[in-house]
Scaffold this active site. Structure first.
Site, PDB file in Angstrom:
ATOM      1  N   ARG A 252      54.563  51.675  37.997  1.00  0.00           N
ATOM      2  CA  ARG A 252      53.248  52.292  37.789  1.00  0.00           C
ATOM      3  C   ARG A 252      53.398  53.778  37.496  1.00  0.00           C
ATOM      4  O   ARG A 252      54.454  54.360  37.795  1.00  0.00           O
ATOM      5  CB  ARG A 252      52.419  52.143  39.086  1.00  0.00           C
TER       6      ARG A 252
ATOM      7  N   ASP B  38      47.970  54.671  40.523  1.00  0.00           N
ATOM      8  CA  ASP B  38      48.837  53.588  41.008  1.00  0.00           C
ATOM      9  C   ASP B  38      48.443  52.253  40.391  1.00  0.00           C
ATOM     10  O   ASP B  38      49.182  51.274  40.515  1.00  0.00           O
ATOM     11  CB  ASP B  38      48.782  53.485  42.538  1.00  0.00           C
TER      12      ASP B  38
HETATM   13  P1  AMP Z   1      44.496  48.564  45.694  1.00  0.00           P
HETATM   14  O1  AMP Z   1      43.159  49.177  45.907  1.00  0.00           O
HETATM   15  O2  AMP Z   1      44.501  47.072  45.843  1.00  0.00           O
HETATM   16  O3  AMP Z   1      45.125  49.008  44.406  1.00  0.00           O
HETATM   17  O4  AMP Z   1      45.416  49.070  46.880  1.00  0.00           O
HETATM   18  C1  AMP Z   1      45.623  50.435  47.154  1.00  0.00           C
HETATM   19  C2  AMP Z   1      46.671  50.559  48.235  1.00  0.00           C
HETATM   20  O5  AMP Z   1      46.217  49.977  49.450  1.00  0.00           O
HETATM   21  C3  AMP Z   1      47.991  49.880  47.910  1.00  0.00           C
HETATM   22  O6  AMP Z   1      49.016  50.653  48.466  1.00  0.00           O
HETATM   23  C4  AMP Z   1      47.862  48.559  48.619  1.00  0.00           C
HETATM   24  O7  AMP Z   1      49.119  47.989  48.903  1.00  0.00           O
HETATM   25  C5  AMP Z   1      47.115  48.965  49.887  1.00  0.00           C
HETATM   26  N1  AMP Z   1      46.358  47.855  50.453  1.00  0.00           N
HETATM   27  C6  AMP Z   1      45.254  47.258  49.958  1.00  0.00           C
HETATM   28  N2  AMP Z   1      44.823  46.274  50.759  1.00  0.00           N
HETATM   29  C7  AMP Z   1      45.669  46.218  51.809  1.00  0.00           C
HETATM   30  C8  AMP Z   1      45.762  45.404  52.993  1.00  0.00           C
HETATM   31  N3  AMP Z   1      44.890  44.432  53.238  1.00  0.00           N
HETATM   32  N4  AMP Z   1      46.782  45.649  53.830  1.00  0.00           N
HETATM   33  C9  AMP Z   1      47.664  46.623  53.588  1.00  0.00           C
HETATM   34  N5  AMP Z   1      47.632  47.406  52.521  1.00  0.00           N
HETATM   35  C10 AMP Z   1      46.645  47.235  51.628  1.00  0.00           C
HETATM   36 MG    MG Z   2      46.740  49.034  43.420  1.00  0.00          MG
END
Ligand code: AMP
Ligand code: MG
Length: 491
Positions: A187, A256
């Site tokens: 990314r 990201d």
């Molecule tokens: P995202 O919004 O899905 O792109 O996630 C943003 C960040 O939050 C990334 O580092 C994900 O791995 C982390 N993340 C999202 N959901 C979870 C979860 N349920 N448990 C742990 N980390 C999370």
């Molecule tokens: Mg993400």
């Protein structure tokens, strides 16, 4: 379900290169086993194209792999480290709810990441549980497969399995794991991580790795890092133009969530626009409209500037000079994007050559569509099939004149209307994954265990340019009562 191992050719063919990067880029992490996995949806044809046997994946053994209960031969599971700007704020992130099993070499010799999304906690989970709920994973499955059907570069979905365990959000929800397939998961945020948290060797290592994996044609160039920047800018300009042309709104264009390979990645609160309005926002977490439809091109340029900043030490030893090179490269984005967008819009209107005034013709149409809140997809469909009454614009005062101008423009070019209609059919999808249909499919599956609604939707989305009779039921915009629509973060 066949359990005869001798007859099942599994097809795993791992060759893991990410684990050979410096240690700071990942942490080895096995998925955490779940109680009682069951198959929710499997992409049979896609499995075959990856060299995997769908019957094996459906067997108890295959299911155990897709659920993270077993690690297949040759896999070396890890969680990737990365950082990123979230809504403009820089943070350390990483795979908090994903594990990369490894890289599969497909029968065609392509290298793809096989990643489980929702496999439990990792060292990057922060306060999260590392798990995913069934609804959002089905949503990612549907939308990513729809994007693929539309011909837009995207990560793909191989399967969703339920875990038999609840996840706790605002309410208790069924847990699930998505198997996501990507050209890679490198990314913009991976480079930001290397530049901000790593050593200069780390930065060079990820840049060289990326060149080799995604841009081998420029790998040997003297100015390969500058060319990497230019190449990523070009791919993103093409990608974002494709999003705009079909009305796709990503929803969370954090750095990201921008892939260096140029694929659409990280489907969270994304959605397709119904009525044309550049200010359209669906995501419940985007109260400022930072990631509104009309903002996607400038936001992409902003993200690419963060990528360029990360690359500065590799661009030139003199920092001022490096900044100048980066700025020059970034300044190409608007023109590149605009060129792709204009080409695509010409196709949507059946224009096969180029005239100076085409842009005015396009913008005048979009202006009317915005004013009259015309359905973006259906207006172009109506023009494609010459059904003026379905454009949503036939009452508009300016429309008659515009329509004459457009007809004259198409007729002024060499070739027949047939050729233009053909082009329009291939550029204007009949079906997009409209929110109300996606939600209906997810609800039937997640609440009632009825996957038939989703299967039918996926079938209609598979060939969006086919314009078949059977797709018509998926063409209707939502009833006013089903709007406005909000999508929630895919956690
Ligand atoms: P995202 O919004 O899905 O792109 O996630 C943003 C960040 O939050 C990334 O580092 C994900 O791995 C982390 N993340 C999202 N959901 C979870 C979860 N349920 N448990 C742990 N980390 C999370
Ligand atoms: Mg993400």
């Amino acid at each position: 379900m066949s359990e005869n191992k001798a007859t099942l050719k599994k097809g795993w063919n791992f060759d893991n290169s990410y684990v050979r990067l410096p240690q700071s880029f990942y942490t080895r992490q096995d998925p955490i086993p779940v109680r009682s996995p069951e198959m929710a949806v499997l992409n049979d044809a896609f499995a075959v194209s990856l060299g995997l046997d769908p019957e094996y994946l459906k067997s108890r053994e295959g299911l155990a792999v897709l659920a993270g209960n077993e690690v297949p031969d040759g896999a070396e599971p890890l969680a990737q480290a990365y950082a990123g700007h979230q809504f403009g704020h820089f943070t350390m992130l990483g795979d908090g709810r994903a594990v990369l099993l490894g890289e599969q070499i497909t029968p065609e010799g392509k290298r793809v990441d096989i990643q489980l999304k929702g496999p439990g906690r990792t060292p990057y989970s922060r306060r999260g549980d590392g798990r995913a709920a069934l609804g959002p994973m089905l949503r990612e499955y549907i939308i990513s497969e729809a994007m693929h059907g539309l011909g837009i570069p995207t990560t793909r979905s191989l399967a969703v399995v339920t875990t038999g365990e609840p996840v706790f959000r605002e309410q208790e929800l069924p847990g699930a794991i998505l198997t996501r397939i990507a050209a890679s998961h490198i990314r913009v945020g991976t480079f930001q991580y290397a530049a901000n948290m790593g050593t200069s060797q780390d930065l060079r290592a990820i840049a060289d790795y990326t060149l080799q994996r995604h841009y081998p044609e420029i790998e040997a160039d003297d100015d390969r890092y500058l060319n990497l920047l230019r190449a990523v800018i070009k791919r993103q300009a093409g990608l974002i133009a494709q999003w705009q042309l079909v009305g796709f709104i990503h929803g969370v264009m954090n750095t990201d969530n921008m892939s260096i390979s140029g694929e659409t990645i990280d489907y969270g609160p994304c959605a397709f626009m119904n009525s044309f309005d550049p200010a359209t926002v669906f995501s419940s977490i985007d109260s400022q409209g930072r990631y509104a439809y009309g903002n996607q091109p400038p936001i992409a340029a902003w993200n690419l500037s963060r990528f360029a900043e990360s690359l500065l030490p590799l661009l030139h030893h003199d920092e001022d000079h490096a900044v100048k090179l980066a700025e020059e490269a970034i300044s190409d984005f608007p023109g590149l994007y605009h060129g792709y967008w204009l080409d695509g819009m010409r196709s949507k209107l059946g224009i096969r050559d180029e005239e100076e005034e085409d842009e005015t013709l396009i913008k005048d149409l979009l202006g009317m569509m915005r004013e009259h809140r015309s359905d973006y997809t259906n207006t172009f469909r109506a023009l494609t099939f010459d059904r003026v009454e379905d454009t949503g614009l036939s009452e508009a005062e300016q429309f008659g004149k515009w329509y004459e101008r457009w007809k004259a423009r198409v007729e002024a070019q060499p070739g027949s209307w047939d050729a233009s209609h053909e082009l329009m059919r291939s550029a204007n999808p009949a079906v997009i994954p409209r929110n109300h249909r996606v939600e209906e499919a997810i609800e039937a599956a997640a609440k009632n265990g009825d996957y038939s609604v989703m299967e039918r939707l996926l079938e209609a989305l598979r060939h969006p340019y086919a314009h078949q009779e059977s797709q018509i039921e998926y063409c209707s915009p939502p009833e006013p009562s089903e709007r406005p629509y909000r999508t929630y973060c895919g956690t």
